[in-house]
Enzyme design. Sequence first.
Site, PDB file in Angstrom:
ATOM      1  N   GLY A  24       0.823  -1.202   0.000  1.00  0.00           N
ATOM      2  CA  GLY A  24       0.000   0.000   0.000  1.00  0.00           C
ATOM      3  C   GLY A  24       0.855   1.249   0.000  1.00  0.00           C
TER       4      GLY A  24
ATOM      5  N   CYS B  46       5.209  -6.230   1.727  1.00  0.00           N
ATOM      6  CA  CYS B  46       5.604  -4.822   1.802  1.00  0.00           C
ATOM      7  C   CYS B  46       4.862  -4.121   2.945  1.00  0.00           C
ATOM      8  CB  CYS B  46       5.389  -4.140   0.454  1.00  0.00           C
ATOM      9  SG  CYS B  46       6.273  -2.571   0.286  1.00  0.00           S
ATOM     10  N   TYR B  47       3.909  -3.242   2.628  1.00  0.00           N
ATOM     11  CA  TYR B  47       3.134  -2.589   3.690  1.00  0.00           C
ATOM     12  C   TYR B  47       2.456  -3.631   4.571  1.00  0.00           C
ATOM     13  CZ  TYR B  47      -0.460   0.274   5.962  1.00  0.00           C
ATOM     14  OH  TYR B  47      -1.274   0.891   6.885  1.00  0.00           O
TER      15      TYR B  47
ATOM     16  N   HIS C  18       8.381  -7.494  -3.201  1.00  0.00           N
ATOM     17  CA  HIS C  18       7.167  -7.860  -3.929  1.00  0.00           C
ATOM     18  C   HIS C  18       7.393  -9.136  -4.743  1.00  0.00           C
ATOM     19  CE1 HIS C  18       4.671  -4.255  -3.182  1.00  0.00           C
ATOM     20  NE2 HIS C  18       5.841  -3.652  -3.066  1.00  0.00           N
TER      21      HIS C  18
ATOM     22  N   GLU D 119       5.225 -10.789  -6.240  1.00  0.00           N
ATOM     23  CA  GLU D 119       4.238 -10.870  -7.319  1.00  0.00           C
ATOM     24  C   GLU D 119       4.702 -10.246  -8.627  1.00  0.00           C
ATOM     25  OE1 GLU D 119       3.073  -7.074  -5.028  1.00  0.00           O
ATOM     26  OE2 GLU D 119       4.088  -8.984  -4.667  1.00  0.00           O
TER      27      GLU D 119
ATOM     28  N   SER E 202     -16.264  -2.849 -29.505  1.00  0.00           N
ATOM     29  CA  SER E 202     -15.254  -1.999 -30.130  1.00  0.00           C
ATOM     30  C   SER E 202     -14.472  -2.751 -31.198  1.00  0.00           C
ATOM     31  CB  SER E 202     -14.280  -1.472 -29.074  1.00  0.00           C
ATOM     32  OG  SER E 202     -13.495  -2.541 -28.555  1.00  0.00           O
ATOM     33  N   GLY E 203     -14.554  -4.092 -31.145  1.00  0.00           N
ATOM     34  CA  GLY E 203     -13.767  -4.901 -32.072  1.00  0.00           C
ATOM     35  C   GLY E 203     -12.450  -5.336 -31.472  1.00  0.00           C
ATOM     36  N   GLY E 204     -12.150  -4.847 -30.273  1.00  0.00           N
ATOM     37  CA  GLY E 204     -10.933  -5.231 -29.575  1.00  0.00           C
ATOM     38  C   GLY E 204     -11.075  -6.565 -28.862  1.00  0.00           C
ATOM     39  N   VAL E 205     -10.014  -6.981 -28.207  1.00  0.00           N
ATOM     40  CA  VAL E 205      -9.995  -8.275 -27.536  1.00  0.00           C
ATOM     41  C   VAL E 205     -11.072  -8.356 -26.455  1.00  0.00           C
ATOM     42  CG1 VAL E 205      -8.604  -9.861 -26.152  1.00  0.00           C
ATOM     43  CG2 VAL E 205      -7.526  -8.529 -27.968  1.00  0.00           C
ATOM     44  N   ASP E 206     -11.118  -7.367 -25.580  1.00  0.00           N
ATOM     45  CA  ASP E 206     -11.988  -7.431 -24.407  1.00  0.00           C
ATOM     46  C   ASP E 206     -13.463  -7.534 -24.777  1.00  0.00           C
ATOM     47  OD1 ASP E 206      -9.505  -6.862 -23.309  1.00  0.00           O
ATOM     48  OD2 ASP E 206      -9.950  -4.720 -23.167  1.00  0.00           O
TER      49      ASP E 206
ATOM     50  N   LYS F   4      -5.293  -8.420 -19.630  1.00  0.00           N
ATOM     51  CA  LYS F   4      -5.455  -8.600 -21.070  1.00  0.00           C
ATOM     52  C   LYS F   4      -5.064 -10.001 -21.520  1.00  0.00           C
ATOM     53  CE  LYS F   4      -6.131  -5.649 -23.686  1.00  0.00           C
ATOM     54  NZ  LYS F   4      -7.348  -5.107 -24.334  1.00  0.00           N
TER      55      LYS F   4
END
Length: 561
Positions: free
Chosen positions: A103, A130-131, A217, A219, A271-275, A417
């Site tokens: 954080g 971390c935090y 970290h 991750e 939109s035609g995008g991946v998502d 993504k």
Amino acid sequence: MSPRIKKIKKQKIGKMKFKPASKHRIGKLPKLRKMAGRITPSIKIKKIKSKDLIIILDFGSQYTQLIARRIRESKVFTKIVPYNITAQEIEEIKPKGIILSGGPRSVYDKNAPMPRKEIFDLDIPVLGICYGMQVITHMFDGKVKTSEEREFGRAELFIDNSRDLFANLPANLTCWMSHSDEITKMPKGFVQLAHTLNAPVAAIGNRVKKVFGVQFHPEVVHTQRGSQILSNFVFQMCGCLTRWTMERFIEQSIKQIKETVGNKRVLLGLSGGVDSTVAAVLLNQAIGKRLYCILVDNGLLRKNEVNSIERTIKGNFDINLNVIDAEKSFLSKLKGVTDPEQKRKIIGEDFIRVFTEKAKKIKNIDFLAQGTLYPDVIESHSPLGGPSAMIKSHHNVGGLPKNLKLQLIEPFRELFKDEVRAIGKRLEVPESVLKRQPFPGPGLAVRILGEVTKERIDILREADERVVEEIKKAGLYTQVWQSFAVLLPVKTVGVMGDQRTYENVIAIRCVTSDDGMTADWVQLPYDLLARISNRIINEVQGVNRVVYDVSSKPPATIEWE
């Protein structure tokens, strides 16, 4: 000369989760029975239960979702919850492990976010990052103070105890640090597990309480064997089993959509995008013709993009698709606007207005589906009430009016993504769509610094096409995260045909990334840069200078606005 390009790793997918709209997301969005009729409360979505679950208490770190992602890669489901969740609520969830995220705050700050003390009495293993480690130290009567030297970036970690978190790991490895505080007194009952040259206490553990902490970290990709450290916690210390598979993910998601939507209808902005495309295919498998996709041509799309999307969707899927020409509306509202945040708000609001008008013409529309991803959410505000700071708003997140009378379905809100691409592959979405580079929701408007006009859009659209064409010819399109052009709000003097010119400047942006949260600029070959520059200057009217952006994220963002 060859470009320095990071390979994008294939990621495994965990569980998708639907969330009804809430104050932690985009404002209360009541369910609409009839477009101009009575309002009913937001529906309740059934929770998918898992016998192997890790929960992450969100203290506002920009990396919180990365923790979840790394654990999902091990086929263990993770759920992010508010940092102040009660012990009773945790018992109801029945997790096998608890992780305290990093954080932006210090534990000695006034009103610093703190978890409830009782969570450490649940006999559930806890890992602070971390935090999160500093919180553990503070709550167990240790001492945390501002360090003399801030530690940010790569550091060499020396392991003092090779059990528990560091089982089967080398004696030292590179880790990623991002902190300005340090532990000066060990918390009661804890032993030191690792250190760095600048952090005498870089990892701690209390085997009796099953509470552990790391200052670095694990991750992030910069930490060597970071995934194994998390796996040691998840499998050896929490006793989880690998139960989450891609097939189950899709099966459960489709089941949830069917139960949620019932016999109602859903609008989706395509939109035609991946998502948005993968979301459309997923929803189409669940509810078929009750899905209505709308492509809003806001005049801010790339060259020939509308025609390309129509060919792809109608040529591969049996999905309802309506195209709305709204270019004049968007451009009129953007006239004279130069502030990036205002642009995003205007585009978001007009986008929803167009949707609302279309929805009024379709009976029994109760839901609006979006392909919102986690990077959009975390950069706009903390998704679950955590104290993270806003970087910028996104049209899917910050631009929605509070009185929107549709219930949101955002199946990918907690995914990245590459995870959505993996889902799409299982759903047999064409490679031409899955390998498409990310494109911002507000379109070219956020790649035009200053006022957005038809003339400036046309200049950028032509320049951007040349960038993409040359990147594809060089075989780099699928290896980089994004490659595009930006129109700057300045003009420079040039000489063309023995005559003085005073025209626009185009910036080229090309970056590599694993998830969009961090990014490095690509060292493109000089001959490729030369070809792109020559084509733009010679073929695009109104441009006499091209520059290359060599900024990484952070401190810069990928997009310029």
